[in-house]
Write an enzyme that holds these catalytic residues in place. Structure first.
Site, PDB file in Angstrom:
ATOM      1  N   LYS A   1      23.270  17.239 -12.063  1.00  0.00           N
ATOM      2  CA  LYS A   1      23.419  15.786 -11.934  1.00  0.00           C
ATOM      3  C   LYS A   1      22.091  15.213 -11.504  1.00  0.00           C
ATOM      4  O   LYS A   1      21.317  15.876 -10.798  1.00  0.00           O
ATOM      5  CB  LYS A   1      24.477  15.445 -10.882  1.00  0.00           C
ATOM      6  CG  LYS A   1      25.078  14.082 -11.055  1.00  0.00           C
ATOM      7  CD  LYS A   1      26.120  14.091 -12.171  1.00  0.00           C
ATOM      8  CE  LYS A   1      26.829  12.791 -12.337  1.00  0.00           C
ATOM      9  NZ  LYS A   1      27.967  12.960 -13.262  1.00  0.00           N
TER      10      LYS A   1
HETATM   11  P1  NAD Z   1      29.836   2.506 -15.603  1.00  0.00           P
HETATM   12  O1  NAD Z   1      28.608   2.107 -14.892  1.00  0.00           O
HETATM   13  O2  NAD Z   1      29.940   2.292 -17.078  1.00  0.00           O
HETATM   14  O3  NAD Z   1      31.111   1.788 -14.931  1.00  0.00           O
HETATM   15  C1  NAD Z   1      31.341   1.792 -13.547  1.00  0.00           C
HETATM   16  C2  NAD Z   1      32.346   0.695 -13.207  1.00  0.00           C
HETATM   17  O4  NAD Z   1      32.609   0.733 -11.801  1.00  0.00           O
HETATM   18  C3  NAD Z   1      31.821  -0.725 -13.497  1.00  0.00           C
HETATM   19  O5  NAD Z   1      32.893  -1.522 -13.955  1.00  0.00           O
HETATM   20  C4  NAD Z   1      31.343  -1.192 -12.136  1.00  0.00           C
HETATM   21  O6  NAD Z   1      31.348  -2.626 -12.016  1.00  0.00           O
HETATM   22  C5  NAD Z   1      32.383  -0.554 -11.238  1.00  0.00           C
HETATM   23  N1  NAD Z   1      31.916  -0.433  -9.863  1.00  0.00           N
HETATM   24  C6  NAD Z   1      30.663  -0.112  -9.431  1.00  0.00           C
HETATM   25  N2  NAD Z   1      30.613  -0.168  -8.093  1.00  0.00           N
HETATM   26  C7  NAD Z   1      31.853  -0.498  -7.676  1.00  0.00           C
HETATM   27  C8  NAD Z   1      32.430  -0.730  -6.399  1.00  0.00           C
HETATM   28  N3  NAD Z   1      31.707  -0.619  -5.281  1.00  0.00           N
HETATM   29  N4  NAD Z   1      33.753  -1.036  -6.343  1.00  0.00           N
HETATM   30  C9  NAD Z   1      34.484  -1.150  -7.479  1.00  0.00           C
HETATM   31  N5  NAD Z   1      33.982  -0.957  -8.709  1.00  0.00           N
HETATM   32  C10 NAD Z   1      32.693  -0.653  -8.799  1.00  0.00           C
HETATM   33  O7  NAD Z   1      30.057   4.046 -15.237  1.00  0.00           O
HETATM   34  P2  NAD Z   1      31.015   5.094 -15.946  1.00  0.00           P
HETATM   35  O8  NAD Z   1      30.199   5.938 -16.862  1.00  0.00           O
HETATM   36  O9  NAD Z   1      32.256   4.416 -16.462  1.00  0.00           O
HETATM   37  O10 NAD Z   1      31.371   6.035 -14.703  1.00  0.00           O
HETATM   38  C11 NAD Z   1      32.429   5.755 -13.804  1.00  0.00           C
HETATM   39  C12 NAD Z   1      32.797   7.034 -13.066  1.00  0.00           C
HETATM   40  O11 NAD Z   1      33.208   8.012 -14.028  1.00  0.00           O
HETATM   41  C13 NAD Z   1      31.664   7.687 -12.285  1.00  0.00           C
HETATM   42  O12 NAD Z   1      32.213   8.335 -11.141  1.00  0.00           O
HETATM   43  C14 NAD Z   1      31.129   8.745 -13.228  1.00  0.00           C
HETATM   44  O13 NAD Z   1      30.478   9.803 -12.547  1.00  0.00           O
HETATM   45  C15 NAD Z   1      32.427   9.198 -13.874  1.00  0.00           C
HETATM   46  N6  NAD Z   1      32.287   9.867 -15.170  1.00  0.00           N
HETATM   47  C16 NAD Z   1      31.682   9.244 -16.219  1.00  0.00           C
HETATM   48  C17 NAD Z   1      31.598   9.902 -17.438  1.00  0.00           C
HETATM   49  C18 NAD Z   1      31.023   9.246 -18.660  1.00  0.00           C
HETATM   50  O14 NAD Z   1      31.094   9.856 -19.739  1.00  0.00           O
HETATM   51  N7  NAD Z   1      30.477   8.054 -18.580  1.00  0.00           N
HETATM   52  C19 NAD Z   1      32.106  11.205 -17.568  1.00  0.00           C
HETATM   53  C20 NAD Z   1      32.726  11.808 -16.483  1.00  0.00           C
HETATM   54  C21 NAD Z   1      32.813  11.116 -15.288  1.00  0.00           C
END
Ligand code: NAD
Length: 427
Positions: free
Chosen positions: A116
């Site tokens: 990561k």
């Molecule tokens: P992203 O940046 O596209 O979306 C994150 C969302 O969370 C946004 O809507 C943002 O406004 C919101 N957010 C941020 N801070 C916040 C807070 N303090 N309170 C409430 N909401 C908040 O990111 P993503 O890629 O969708 O990732 C989200 C989670 O999923 C992370 O934990 C990431 O590690 C995990 N994840 C992502 C992927 C992927 O393929 N993108 C894969 C596995 C896990």
């Protein structure tokens, strides 16, 4: 291994989140049949890199951004994991997330270990030009430790296809030829996989659907709350609605939009595109805070924002019948214990959000073979992988009397420990 006194507390990655990841590992160990030498090896990341990234801002000021990449285990193959841009990124956060990635890849039987990385910045305050310069310099700093056979980054919080395109281009320019397989989650025009963008959110819903089946329910008509409306949450919400579920609340960093009878997701999407991160102001619903939203009555609570959202403090008030972890580490150890005591099943992150890394693996395989699959083929292969992992976790949980989280960790740790046992610890 011999007991040698070391000051463990002073290790740089030893933060609250890393201790959570490590405590989960310790809880799983007694069921995972791991030798003490292998267990001790796996308690530590293999490599942690910290750099500072100088960026010239649009107003000609120079700012230095701390940046990280942690590689937890390369026992099964190259390491794999996202890059996030967030004001809270730290070495400890990356180390925890890298460890979870190791168990996740192993659970899905992908030939990868976990990594990561991230840059400590506020991406909402940076222009596209600034983000591009930041990404290119970060990539250049990490050149010695990334590569298609070493460590393959992917998008995470606040990074996307464009970020991956800049990373791929920077790496390729240094090498002198195109190397699409150095990152995944790229645009399709430069070797990205169809269905990668939807894979994590779609995988979350595949797991929820399978859990509903096992519990004798159907997804149709379930009332769902989704925290986070980004790459994972927005797709998960759409997939839930496509399967007949009702999404009553979604949130982003600004707060939540709540409609008792279900949200019109298309209208919400349009609002988000126009107003970037301002869901709480969405006019077609009631606004509430993220904290209040987590406690709304619902059948399925999908956590798709960030870590440490369900804690010992708010878990007693959660009114969901089931929690699905789309984000990494959204439930603390204390929160997990409360939910377990209350009989609320938690579909654990390393299983539930594994759709992303699984299609990233498909993307890397397609890039290496220079041969690309159709959307339907990719979706079918993803469903096979997710179902196989889900069934193994569910059966292990049943057989040994473990929570789904512990069973997922045990299954992942067993794979890595088996490989480490066969390879041995060098020299
Ligand atoms: P992203 O940046 O596209 O979306 C994150 C969302 O969370 C946004 O809507 C943002 O406004 C919101 N957010 C941020 N801070 C916040 C807070 N303090 N309170 C409430 N909401 C908040 O990111 P993503 O890629 O969708 O990732 C989200 C989670 O999923 C992370 O934990 C990431 O590690 C995990 N994840 C992502 C992927 C992927 O393929 N993108 C894969 C596995 C896990």
């Amino acid at each position: 291994m011999a007991e040698i006194e070391l000051d463990q507390a002073s290790l740089e990655w030893d933060t609250h989140l890393f201790r959570t990841a490590r405590a989960q590992f310790e809880q799983a160990l007694p069921h995972a049949a791991v030798g003490e030498a292998a267990a001790e090896r796996l308690r530590f990341p293999e490599r942690a890199t910290m750099v500072s990234v100088p960026v010239r801002l649009d107003d000609d000021r120079w700012v230095m951004f701390p940046a990280y990449r942690v590689q937890h285990s390369s026992v099964l193959g190259p390491t794999k994991g996202g890059i996030r841009y967030d004001p809270h990124v730290s070495l400890g956060e990356c180390a925890a997330l890298a460890m979870w990635m190791t168990w996740k890849c192993a659970l899905l039987r992908l030939p990868y270990g976990g990594a990561k990385g991230g840059v400590r910045c506020n991406p909402r305050e940076l222009s596209p030009g600034e983000l591009q310069r930041l990404t290119r310099r970060y990539t250049a700093e990490m050149m010695p430790v990334i590569g298609p056979q070493e460590d393959i980054p992917a998008p995470d919080m606040a990074t996307d296809e464009q970020t991956m395109a800049w990373m791929m281009d920077t790496y390729s320019m240094q090498k002198g030829y195109a190397v699409p397989e150095v990152v995944t989650g790229k645009p399709i025009s430069i070797g990205g996989s169809v269905f990668r963008a939807e894979a994590t959110g779609a995988g979350v819903v595949m797991v929820i659907e399978r859990a509903c089946e096992r519990l004798g329910k159907t997804l149709d008509g379930q009332r769902c709350v989704v925290q986070g409306f980004g790459k994972v949450g927005a797709v998960a919400a759409q997939e839930l609605v496509a399967r007949g579920a009702k999404v009553v609340a979604v949130s982003d960093v600004s707060g939540a939009a709540y409609a008792r009878d279900g949200l019109d997701l298309e209208a919400v999407e349009e609002w988000v595109v126009l107003h970037r991160h301002d869901l709480v102001e969405y006019p077609g619903a009631e606004g509430c805070s993220n904290e209040e939203m987590l406690e709304l009555p619902c059948d399925v609570l999908v956590l798709a924002a960030l870590e440490e959202q369900l804690t010992g403090e708010n878990a007693p008030r959660i009114q969901a019948e089931m929690v699905a972890e789309g984000a990494n580490g959204p439930t603390t150890l204390e929160g997990d214990a409360v939910l377990a005591e209350r009989g609320i099943p938690v579909l654990p992150d390393i299983l539930t959000n594994a759709g992303g890394v699984t299609v990233s693996y498909f993307e890397w395989v397609q890039d290496l073979g220079r041969l690309f699959w159709s959307r339907e083929e990719t979706r079918v292969r993803l469903r096979e992988k997710m179902s196989d992992a889900f069934d193994r976790v569910w059966e292990l949980a049943d057989e040994v009397g473990l929570s789904l989280r512990s069973a997922a960790l045990v299954a992942g740790i067993r794979e890595v420990a088996g490989a480490l046992g066969a390879r041995g610890i060098y020299p």
